[in-house]
Design an enzyme around this catalytic site. Structure first.
Site, short mmCIF file in Angstrom:
data_model
loop_
_atom_site.label_atom_id
_atom_site.label_comp_id
_atom_site.label_asym_id
_atom_site.label_seq_id
_atom_site.Cartn_x
_atom_site.Cartn_y
_atom_site.Cartn_z
N PHE A 239 46.92 10.89 -2.64
CA PHE A 239 47.98 10.52 -1.68
C PHE A 239 49.35 11.06 -2.06
CE2 PHE A 239 45.00 6.85 -2.12
CZ PHE A 239 44.23 7.13 -1.01
N GLY A 466 40.06 14.13 -1.05
CA GLY A 466 39.26 13.21 -0.23
C GLY A 466 39.10 13.58 1.23
N ILE A 630 40.66 20.20 16.50
CA ILE A 630 40.01 19.50 15.40
C ILE A 630 38.89 20.38 14.85
CG2 ILE A 630 38.75 17.43 14.74
CD1 ILE A 630 41.79 17.08 15.53
N THR A 635 35.11 14.26 9.59
CA THR A 635 36.06 14.11 8.49
C THR A 635 37.47 13.88 9.03
OG1 THR A 635 35.99 16.53 8.35
CG2 THR A 635 34.83 15.30 6.64
N LYS A 702 46.65 21.89 13.65
CA LYS A 702 47.95 21.60 13.04
C LYS A 702 47.68 20.91 11.70
CE LYS A 702 49.93 20.10 17.08
NZ LYS A 702 51.01 19.78 18.05
N GLY A 703 47.88 19.65 11.59
CA GLY A 703 47.61 18.97 10.31
C GLY A 703 47.53 17.49 10.57
N GLU A 706 49.02 13.45 6.89
CA GLU A 706 50.11 12.47 6.77
C GLU A 706 50.37 11.72 8.08
OE1 GLU A 706 51.74 13.25 3.64
OE2 GLU A 706 51.03 15.30 3.46
#
Ligand code: MOS
Length: 740
Positions: A239, A466, A630, A635, A702-703, A706
């Site tokens: 994290f 993870g 995606i 996941t 993208k991401g 977070e």
């Protein structure tokens, strides 16, 4: 053909993980292994005048005790005269380089013994005498009497008119606070080290950033790149706690080099609170104004946060407030106060998670003040372009997120009146909050080999804390190359492989995915080249098979105009007499000169609050996410569920408590520092817009590492308000704040 739905690939390393075969950094063993244990300071600030190591050194099994008095020279510790003159906050902290104590629990000695237990015992015998100095670990005291840091990172931002909210028809002003939060991954930070000589080392280290860790160690010990090998096959969560090369790792490296034996060192859980960073505490003042119709006319966001005395840590706490909404007048400030504590660092959704908690609670307060539905208020202030940077977005499907999430939780069927709905003894409420996080693409290299037995091997020096990077990359390669995932091997976690990206900042998939995509596209070209003269593809009209005439599916090149004509990839390599096809491809950083790129999340939370005990139960959570296309839904969904779990923890439980009388942690264990467990987490619905970003990278992703955390705490706090009519502006929302 895979039996599974093409959208889902199970974790390629799942069986290794659940059967205990996966090896973590502390689990490597070598003959003659020795064990390092750190002893820590018992004061928060001062100088150590005496350190007595005799009893420890004479304890059974002890091989070496290292302190600042006998620490071997570390070339990278030398400072230039320039650096010597820098203020303490820029000096950093080099373990065992001096007798200065900067925080309570700071390592003062490394004990090395032949067993872990003996090392633990001997470390308990270390005694130090200190000359204590006055210290402060309390941000409130620092704000009252101290001075914030100065510099570019703290420049005020003004767009339009400052404090325009004051003149608005509808306005709110509120202060939100949150405590220190600690990453606390399940896997404690551990390291195993084998020096193969004074200038060559192999280490098994828990790191999200192989390359920068390698560079840090090279610099510290003056080593050549090829002589520092880092292996990180598995990480049990991080994290953000595993970007740095932390003092405990340096201590272990110094110790192992001195005793010339393989050494391993693990922190204890209590040391996880002081040695490997935390999310800094923050106090945020939000003021907002709008017209009666709910058009924002002013946002003022002033944040105060903390760092430590030896590292100037800053993060983008106020940044989201500048661009999430189309508001002509925005001003932000950010003040940071140094405290006598261990070093803070990035923690999931760094900056944005803290900032969105305040911004999105304030939006809710403004909505109620204006008598407008909180979701409608957001839609009325939708930013079609990035007003902070004056750029269009590369893609933005936040409106779609609002819609998807609201439909799923049946937002519009709730009674909008706060404290209006009750089920038995429980007040029921709904809340929403949005999240924004930068999307980007960096540099990475991937090597690939296609073997004549049909196996496709991808190699890159990335680690996985993870999210399932190997799985996502296998899925991507499978999709782009047209090859079953079971024929693909993804090898990672080793600096001997071509340099991959760090795992973090929500950029791993975008960056590494670009390189994997490029590998697969070019492998297809090479395969097509091998079969261009193959008679299988010759028809009355086709005499030379071009790549564009072929389909690449399930391990075969197939003539698009006549699907009975096909050659397997493996046959193409074999019949060309090749032992393999080998290529190296990269992702290059996308400077995004003409666009702003962000991922978005919208959280909807339904809570029940018990009328007499104040217990909050999250009964439903819906996260609607725009993370571009995606790559692997399974996941990806897990990643967002994990964020929501972290969000529930942050909202209701997590609170780092320091006893300011001693500058020492109070709840540095899992008995007292609470995180959400299964019973705290309801079913979580994750909804993806799943539309590609056309600019950022060729895969359209993208991401999402977070953004799923950003805005959640606000959604939950807003739901608690809607349920009870009580506005708690202090995290975590524990029952005592809701009763009475
Ligand atoms: Mo994250 S703070 O990129 O691990």
């Amino acid at each position: 053909m895979d039996q599974r739905s093409p959208q889902f690939l199970d974790r390629v390393d799942g069986i290794q993980k659940v059967t205990g075969k996966a090896k973590y950094s502390y689990e490597y063993d070598f003959p003659g292994m020795v064990y390092g244990v750190l002893a820590g300071s018992t004061i928060a600030k001062g100088t150590m005048t005496v350190i007595d190591t005799k009893a420890a050194a004479n304890a059974p099994g002890v091989i070496e005790v290292i302190t600042h008095l006998n620490c071997p020279e570390v070339p990278g510790y030398k400072r230039t005269p320039e650096q010597e003159k820098a203020p303490a906050i820029r000096q950093g902290y080099r373990v065992f380089s001096d007798n200065i104590i900067r925080f309570n629990g700071q390592p003062i000695a490394l004990v090395i013994a032949d067993t872990y237990e003996r090392a633990v015992h001997a470390a308990s015998l270390i005694k130090a005498t200190y000359k204590e100095e006055q210290y402060n670990t309390d941000i409130h005291a620092a704000i009252k009497t101290g001075k914030p840091l100065e510099g570019n990172a703290y420049r005020e931002y003004i767009r339009g008119e400052a404090n325009a909210w004051q003149k608005a028809e509808v306005k709110i002003e509120a202060e939100y606070t949150m405590p220190i939060e600690v990453h606390n991954p399940m896997e404690i930070h551990g390291i195993t080290i084998v020096w193969e000589g004074p200038d060559k080392v192999t280490l098994y280290e828990k790191t999200q950033a192989l390359k920068s860790t390698q560079q840090n160690i090279m610099r510290a010990f003056g080593l050549k790149e090829e002589n520092v090998r880092i292996i990180t096959q598995f990480i049990g969560g991080a994290f953000g706690s595993a970007f740095n090369t932390w003092p405990h790792s340096m201590a272990a490296l110094i110790g192992a080099r001195k005793v010339q034996k393989p050494l391993k060192l693990s922190l204890r859980r209590d040391q996880m609170f002081t040695h490997v960073g935390y999310r800094p505490q923050a106090i945020q003042k939000l003021a907002m104004g709008a017209t009666k119709e709910g058009k924002l006319t002013g946002i003022t966001h002033n944040a105060m946060a903390m760092t430590c005395s030896f590292n100037e840590f800053t993060e983008g706490i106020v940044n989201g407030s500048r661009s999430l909404y189309a508001c002509p007048n925005v001003n932000t400030s950010y003040k940071v106060y140094p405290l006598d504590l261990g070093q803070p660092t990035w923690m999931r959704g760094p900056g944005e998670t803290t900032g969105a908690y305040a911004l999105e609670c304030a939006m809710d307060e403004l909505a109620y003040a204006a008598g407008i539905d909180p979701l409608e208020l957001r839609i009325r202030n939708y930013a079609e372009t990035d007003l902070e940077r004056n750029k269009p977005y590369s893609s933005k499907f936040l409106k779609e997120c609002y819609q998807l999430g609201a439909d799923k939780i049946k937002w519009h069927e709730r009674n909008p009146q706060p404290r209006s709905t009750k089920e038995g003894e429980w007040w029921v409420g709904y809340g929403t909050g949005s999240g924004i996080f930068s999307a980007w693409r960096g540099d990475a290299k991937v090597a690939a080999r296609f073997l004549p037995d049909g196996t496709f091997i991808l190699q890159t020096g990335v680690t996985d804390m993870g999210p399932g990077t190997a799985t996502a990359m296998t899925k991507l390669a499978s999709d782009v190359l047209g090859l079953s995932a079971k024929n693909i091997k993804f090898e990672m976690g080793d600096t001997n492989l071509p340099p991959g990206p760090m795992q973090g900042g929500s950029g791993t998939t975008s960056t590494l995915g670009t390189a994997v995509n490029n590998v697969c596209v070019n492998i297809k070209k090479k395969l097509a080249e091998l079969v261009k003269n193959n008679p299988v593809f010759h028809t009355a009209t086709v005499h030379e098979a071009k790549a564009e005439d072929l389909l690449f599916e399930d391990g075969y090149m197939i003539l698009a105009s006549d699907k009975s004509r096909k050659v397997s990839y493996a046959d193409a390599i074999r019949s060309a007499g090749l032992s393999q096809i080998e290529i190296l491809e990269s992702s290059e950083r996308n400077p995004m000169a003409n666009h702003s790129a962000f991922s978005y999340a919208v959280h909807f939370v339904k809570v029940k609050v018990h009328e007499t005990t104040g217990v909050v139960k999250v009964v439903q959570a819906v996260a609607a996410v725009d993370a571009g296309k995606i790559v692997n839904e399974l996941t990806a969904e897990s990643q967002i569920i994990g964020s929501v779990v972290g969000g529930i923890s942050m909202s209701l439980m997590e609170e780092g408590v320091i006893d300011h009388r001693y500058g020492r942690w109070v709840n540095n264990n899992f008995g007292d520092y609470h995180v959400a467990v299964n019973a705290d987490v309801p079913h979580v619905d994750v909804l993806f817009v799943n539309k590609p970003d056309p600019v950022l990278n060729p895969i359209g992703s993208k991401g999402m590492g977070e953004v799923g955390m950003v805005g959640f705490a606000a959604a939950l706090a807003n739901a608690v308000f809607h349920a009870t009519g009580k506005r708690v502006r202090e995290l975590p929302i524990t029952p005592d704040k809701l009763i009475g």
